[in-house]
Design a protein around this motif. Structure first.
Motif, PDB file in Angstrom:
ATOM      1  N   GLN A 120       0.827  -1.213   0.000  1.00  0.00           N
ATOM      2  CA  GLN A 120       0.000   0.000   0.000  1.00  0.00           C
ATOM      3  C   GLN A 120       0.861   1.263   0.000  1.00  0.00           C
ATOM      4  O   GLN A 120       0.542   2.240  -0.692  1.00  0.00           O
ATOM      5  CB  GLN A 120      -0.912  -0.002   1.222  1.00  0.00           C
ATOM      6  N   GLN A 124       0.875   4.134  -2.836  1.00  0.00           N
ATOM      7  CA  GLN A 124       0.585   5.532  -2.490  1.00  0.00           C
ATOM      8  C   GLN A 124       1.628   6.474  -3.078  1.00  0.00           C
ATOM      9  O   GLN A 124       1.279   7.524  -3.634  1.00  0.00           O
ATOM     10  CB  GLN A 124       0.550   5.684  -0.968  1.00  0.00           C
ATOM     11  N   HIS A 125       2.896   6.123  -2.972  1.00  0.00           N
ATOM     12  CA  HIS A 125       3.977   7.020  -3.387  1.00  0.00           C
ATOM     13  C   HIS A 125       4.409   6.817  -4.837  1.00  0.00           C
ATOM     14  O   HIS A 125       5.061   7.704  -5.402  1.00  0.00           O
ATOM     15  CB  HIS A 125       5.176   6.837  -2.459  1.00  0.00           C
ATOM     16  N   PRO A 127       2.135   5.772  -7.663  1.00  0.00           N
ATOM     17  CA  PRO A 127       0.841   5.301  -8.192  1.00  0.00           C
ATOM     18  C   PRO A 127       0.898   4.868  -9.652  1.00  0.00           C
ATOM     19  O   PRO A 127       0.096   4.023 -10.066  1.00  0.00           O
ATOM     20  CB  PRO A 127      -0.074   6.519  -7.997  1.00  0.00           C
ATOM     21  N   VAL A 212      -0.842   4.476   6.070  1.00  0.00           N
ATOM     22  CA  VAL A 212      -1.084   4.577   4.633  1.00  0.00           C
ATOM     23  C   VAL A 212      -2.033   5.744   4.372  1.00  0.00           C
ATOM     24  O   VAL A 212      -3.103   5.854   5.001  1.00  0.00           O
ATOM     25  CB  VAL A 212      -1.690   3.271   4.084  1.00  0.00           C
ATOM     26  N   GLY A 213      -1.644   6.627   3.461  1.00  0.00           N
ATOM     27  CA  GLY A 213      -2.509   7.735   3.081  1.00  0.00           C
ATOM     28  C   GLY A 213      -3.478   7.325   1.992  1.00  0.00           C
ATOM     29  O   GLY A 213      -3.652   6.140   1.692  1.00  0.00           O
ATOM     30  N   SER A 214      -4.130   8.294   1.404  1.00  0.00           N
ATOM     31  CA  SER A 214      -5.096   8.007   0.346  1.00  0.00           C
ATOM     32  C   SER A 214      -4.380   7.532  -0.916  1.00  0.00           C
ATOM     33  O   SER A 214      -3.297   8.014  -1.256  1.00  0.00           O
ATOM     34  CB  SER A 214      -5.917   9.257   0.028  1.00  0.00           C
ATOM     35  N   LEU A 215      -4.986   6.575  -1.600  1.00  0.00           N
ATOM     36  CA  LEU A 215      -4.422   6.021  -2.825  1.00  0.00           C
ATOM     37  C   LEU A 215      -5.150   6.581  -4.040  1.00  0.00           C
ATOM     38  O   LEU A 215      -6.375   6.790  -4.005  1.00  0.00           O
ATOM     39  CB  LEU A 215      -4.536   4.488  -2.829  1.00  0.00           C
TER      40      LEU A 215
END
Length: 408
Positions: A120, A124-125, A127, A212-215
């Motif tokens: 994840q 996130q980083h 994409p 984990v931030g938003s994807l």
């Protein structure tokens, strides 16, 4: 357990057919298996804290025969999450998995436990490099693990046997059905192969505070595959994951324990296939040599392949990215073994396990012995950690006292 365990027959066969790659990238050493047609975007499997690249051998054997490319990697020695993202991106470049804007070579990540969390973070980083995710028994943040490891700052100084004991105490204890017991034994044997640095690195990644931030990835490209009986990941963290991705596809397994990819390989492989088809990944069974077109389950090895491959040398291969079409896209049918079983066989064995009282009687002393061993391991671990802390405090006191006398 270490002296009693013997490798399953299908794993021995897997090692004789699929080469292990070892490549240095910068200061990191990568171990991985890469099998299947190279023109197909890969499904990359990331293990948990107790896993190695070998734990996904059943997925490699099954899916590669159906025309998918499967890569299983060891988590390298990285000490923070940013270092993991950069190291994994360099690894993808090194093995020629380049992204492009047409999404033709974007990767698909399958991660369990810690591997799912790292998958994840990478999605996130980075994409543009990730097409889809399959998450199994994993989590969104590490705060609860950090709270359970107050000794995390000294994990890199902790002896190897204490780290192994700590990892193994996280595995569910108690009587298991045969397939789950076999999966636990296999993973325990893999933990014994890990070095102190490997274990310290993975525990640091687990205890290092992060979330984990938003994807940018759509929920429709995510599958959540959890077991409903028990696993090391608390149910609260699994619920948080489900709330974060409400539109993700759910693939629930009634049982399977911590390692369903070993204990329920047929169900896991089926869900992986359905996921890959749903996100638009087409398999290439026509590129799998020695396999009838109407049956992707496997066939007898060809005489030509027998002459070219040496089972004794294949597992020790560290040939980096050197691959040949005859070995990387062909896997002859594995011999029949007790570890290769269908879902019906599993259900039948479960029924027998519940009905035959003698097996339960035999397992009660085993469960008591395991519980006693776990309690003893916990006591030893706590005692050793206390000694380590006292040693460090004593060393600091002696040093400071000496400095004070020297100044006088």
């Amino acid at each position: 357990m270490k002296g009693v365990f013997s490798a399953p027959g299908d794993f021995v066969y897997f090692k004789s057919q699929v080469p292990l790659h070892k490549i240095p990238i910068g200061t990191k050493q990568w171990r991985y298996y890469d099998f299947g047609p190279k023109v197909v975007p890969p499904l990359i499997c990331l293990p948990g804290t107790a896993g190695t690249a070998e734990v996904y051998y059943k997925q490699i054997m099954s899916l590669s025969m159906k025309g998918y490319r499967v890569i299983s990697v060891d988590i390298p020695r990285v000490w923070n999450h940013q270092e993991w993202i950069q190291a994994f991106e360099k690894f993808l470049d090194a093995i020629d998995v380049h992204h492009n804007y047409k999404s033709l070579l974007q990767i698909h990540l399958y991660g369990t436990s810690l591997g799912g969390f790292l998958a994840q973070l990478f999605a996130q980083h980075r994409p543009r490099r990730v097409r889809s995710l399959v998450l199994s028994n994993t989590f969104l943040e590490t705060r609860s693990f950090a709270a359970a490891m107050p000794w995390a700052p000294i994990v890199s100084w902790t002896p190897s046997f204490l780290l192994k004991r700590y990892v193994l105490t996280g595995i569910h204890d108690g009587p298991h059905e045969p397939f789950i017991a076999d999966s636990v034994d296999f993973v325990v044997s893999q933990v014994e192969t890990l070095s102190r640095e490997d274990l310290a690195s993975r525990l640091t990644l687990t205890a290092d505070a992060a979330a984990v931030g938003s994807l940018l990835l759509s929920d429709s490209n995510i599958t959540i595959m959890d077991t409903n009986d028990y696993c090391a990941t608390p149910q609260q963290l699994k619920d948080q994951l489900n709330e974060r991705y409400p539109e993700a596809r759910r693939a629930s397994l009634k049982s399977g324990g911590d390692f369903p990819f070993l204990s329920r390989p047929d169900e896991v492989n089926l869900h992986l296939q359905l996921h890959l088809r749903r996100v638009g990944l087409e398999a290439r069974p026509d590129l799998v040599r020695g396999t009838p077109k109407d049956d992707g389950a496997g066939s007898n090895p060809s005489e030509k392949n027998d002459e070219k491959e040496d089972p004794d040398n294949q597992p020790k291969d560290d040939g980096g990215n050197t691959e040949s079409p005859s070995t990387e896209s062909q896997l002859p049918a594995a011999p029949e073994s007790s570890e290769s079983h269908s879902i019906d066989d599993q259900l039948l064995s479960n029924a027998k396990f519940c009905l035959i009282g003698q097996q339960n009687i035999m397992q009660q002393p085993c469960a008591l012995m395991r519980k006693q061993q776990t309690m003893a391991a916990d006591i030893h671990l706590q005692f050793a950690l206390e000694i380590l802390v006292l040693y460090l405090v004593g060393s600091l006191y002696i040093t400071s006292n000496y400095c004070w006398k020297f100044r006088q």
